[in-house]
Design an enzyme around this catalytic site. Structure first.
Site, PDB file in Angstrom:
ATOM      1  N   CYS A  32     -19.902  -5.881  16.035  1.00 29.39           N
ATOM      2  CA  CYS A  32     -19.894  -4.519  15.504  1.00 29.39           C
ATOM      3  C   CYS A  32     -18.927  -3.644  16.292  1.00 29.39           C
ATOM      4  CB  CYS A  32     -21.287  -3.885  15.602  1.00 29.39           C
ATOM      5  SG  CYS A  32     -22.601  -4.813  14.808  1.00 29.39           S
ATOM      6  N   ASP A 442      14.492  17.222  32.286  1.00 30.38           N
ATOM      7  CA  ASP A 442      14.892  17.737  30.990  1.00 30.38           C
ATOM      8  C   ASP A 442      14.933  19.265  31.057  1.00 30.38           C
ATOM      9  OD1 ASP A 442      14.941  16.982  27.850  1.00 30.38           O
ATOM     10  OD2 ASP A 442      13.834  18.848  28.160  1.00 30.38           O
TER      11      ASP A 442
END
Length: 509
Positions: A32, A442
């Protein structure tokens, strides 16, 4: 997670762990998902498996009540750079179906015997069993979500025969294909003029930030892609032919979250590969609760996490395309990079699928190598670097893809002219789904950090800000890629409200 951590998860029926492991119960012979509503089994009867393939191998069948395959996948394969993680990424991308176990082993640099041993030790199943489980999951998706003929479902899922398809479905689900389809509502999927049209809903772990659509919208190449804040569509080149898809913003209900996807395929057998690439593009297998919990512990990031829960990491549908986008987007704005890519798209081939508004496939590496000098503008040295890289991709001298790890990808890219650490790390984020990349140097990240924290100023050398960002965010590992996305998102929001507040960023195309 140890046994008792997993057991507490199934006892509380915690949906966050669905797809990350399965629970096999010896007294019933079934496995399950962690959130299965059935009564919690006794600990003595429980065995946890990392994959459904391992549960199949141990003789368990899938629960009919909770359908453990109808959940998002595990984010583990993007976190792991070892052989097992790389193998799982390649298996999901269809490598076993295309080139067999020997081809998979060759891509990873192992013998077939070594690869089988590694995967059995790590995941409890060999590559054939893992590929078989993936086929069974695709078959279930098509049986319950479409009206395709069973024969079409069988071959689209990668089975070599109808008998193999029937036997596998019966063994895994303890249902015939007819019974599996009859238990679910499904939608029509017509075959029209030799092409197949499908509509499916892909499961997602909530929360899901649909801002990823805005990210893709800013970088959309006209004729190849269309994007808005609520949807994204494009043409794609697949192993067997051409394809097209449209993805709609994730809808979240009280019970579940899902992304609706419409697909047109030239070859139905390409469906499993395309679904895997769509999931990677939109980061549908991420665990947002785990990510946000760690990011929110960093005081500077906490306000961003609260305002944008469930942020996602944009992936890509083609590694070569992402590398070309990154190269063309270096040191220019997103708008300028997208303009250059739109011009370059003229060299792309016409699609064999007729879809209104879509006129070109993104240029292949061979197309770019042949046309870069003619169509691109800018410094000759930069254009030559783009052309040379495209030629290396085209002739096979350079080969990158989901089978790489972060170190090997950097090792391939950094020696090439025109490729620095930023480009290599950006490609790793989007091609590998690398979760722990911080693009601290950046320009947009640095300026967003200064605006967020009040420490430093845009006039401060970027290397100093980079060190500050790296030091402050070291504690959010292994989710620094998501921290980068939060900072990009913050920078974009400030630019939208005050275009002069942030200088031209290094474009993240």
């Amino acid at each position: 997670m140890d046994f008792w951590q997993r057991y507490r998860a199934i006892d509380s029926r915690d949906t966050r762990f669905d797809g990350q492991f399965v629970t096999a119960v010896s007294s019933t012979g079934i496995y399950c998902r962690p959130s299965c509503p059935a009564r919690t089994p006794k600990p003595a009867n429980v065995t946890f498996y990392r994959t459904s393939a391992a549960a199949h191998e141990a003789g368990f069948r899938a629960c009919k009540r909770c359908l453990p395959e109808a959940v998002p996948g595990t984010p583990e394969w993007n976190l792991r750079n070892d052989a097992a993680g790389r193998a799982m990424r390649l298996i999901a991308d269809g490598e076993v179906d295309r080139s067999g176990v020997s081809g998979l082993a060759l891509r990873l640099g192992y013998s077939t015997r070594q690869l089988n041993r590694i995967l059995r030790e790590e995941l409890g199943a060999g590559p054939l069993a893992l590929a078989r489980a993936a086929r069974a999951q695709t078959a279930r998706t098509l049986l319950t979500g479409t009206d395709l003929l069973f024969s079409d479902v069988a071959f689209a899922a990668g089975f070599s025969s109808i008998r193999q398809f029937n036997d596998t479905v019966a063994e895994v689900y303890a249902l015939t294909p007819s019974q599996l389809r009859g238990a679910s509502a499904h939608r029509g999927s017509p075959v029209d003029g030799g092409r197949t049209t499908l509509t499916l809903t892909l499961p997602v772990r909530p929360p899901y930030d649909n801002g990823i659509f805005t990210f893709l919208q800013a970088r959309a190449v006209r004729g190849v892609e269309e994007a808005s804040a609520h949807g994204y569509a494009r043409l794609v080149r697949l192993p067997g032919g051409h394809g097209w898809f449209r993805a709609e913003a994730v809808a979240v209900s009280a019970a579940r979250a899902g992304m609706k996807v419409s697909i047109v395929l030239e070859k139905l057998a390409d469906l499993p590969v395309l679904l895997t690439r769509i999931r990677r593009l939109f980061d549908l297998d991420a665990d947002p609760a785990a990510i946000d919990t760690v990011l929110a512990q960093q005081p500077d990031l906490a306000p961003l996490v609260r305002s944008v829960p469930g942020i996602r990491l944009p992936g890509g549908v083609d590694p070569h395309e992402i590398l070309m986008r990154a190269l063309i987007g270096q040191q220019v704005t997103v708008k300028a990079a997208t303009g250059a890519l739109t011009v370059l798209a003229a060299s792309g081939s016409e699609p064999r699928l007729a879809v209104d508004g879509f006129t070109r496939l993104f240029p292949s590496a061979a197309d770019i190598a042949a046309s870069a000098v003619e169509l691109l503008r800018g410094p000759a040295r930069r254009i030559e670097a783009i052309r040379a890289t495209a030629e290396a991709l085209s002739d096979g001298t350079l080969d990158i893809g989901v089978g790489d790890d972060l170190q090997s990808l950097r090792g391939k890219l950094l020696p090439l002219a025109g490729i620095g650490p930023w480009t290599a790390d950006y490609v790793a984020m989007r091609v590998l789904g690398a979760t722990d990349v911080l693009l601290g140097n950046d320009a947009a990240v640095c300026n967003a950090w200064v605006a967020l924290t009040g420490r430093g100023s845009p006039a401060v050398p970027r290397t100093r800000t980079d060190r500050d960002v790296a030091g402050a965010l070291s504690g959010v590992s292994p989710w620094r890629s998501y921290a980068t996305m939060h900072l990009w998102r913050s920078a974009s929001a400030r630019t939208a409200t005050n275009p002069r507040s942030i200088p031209a960023e290094r474009a993240t195309s």
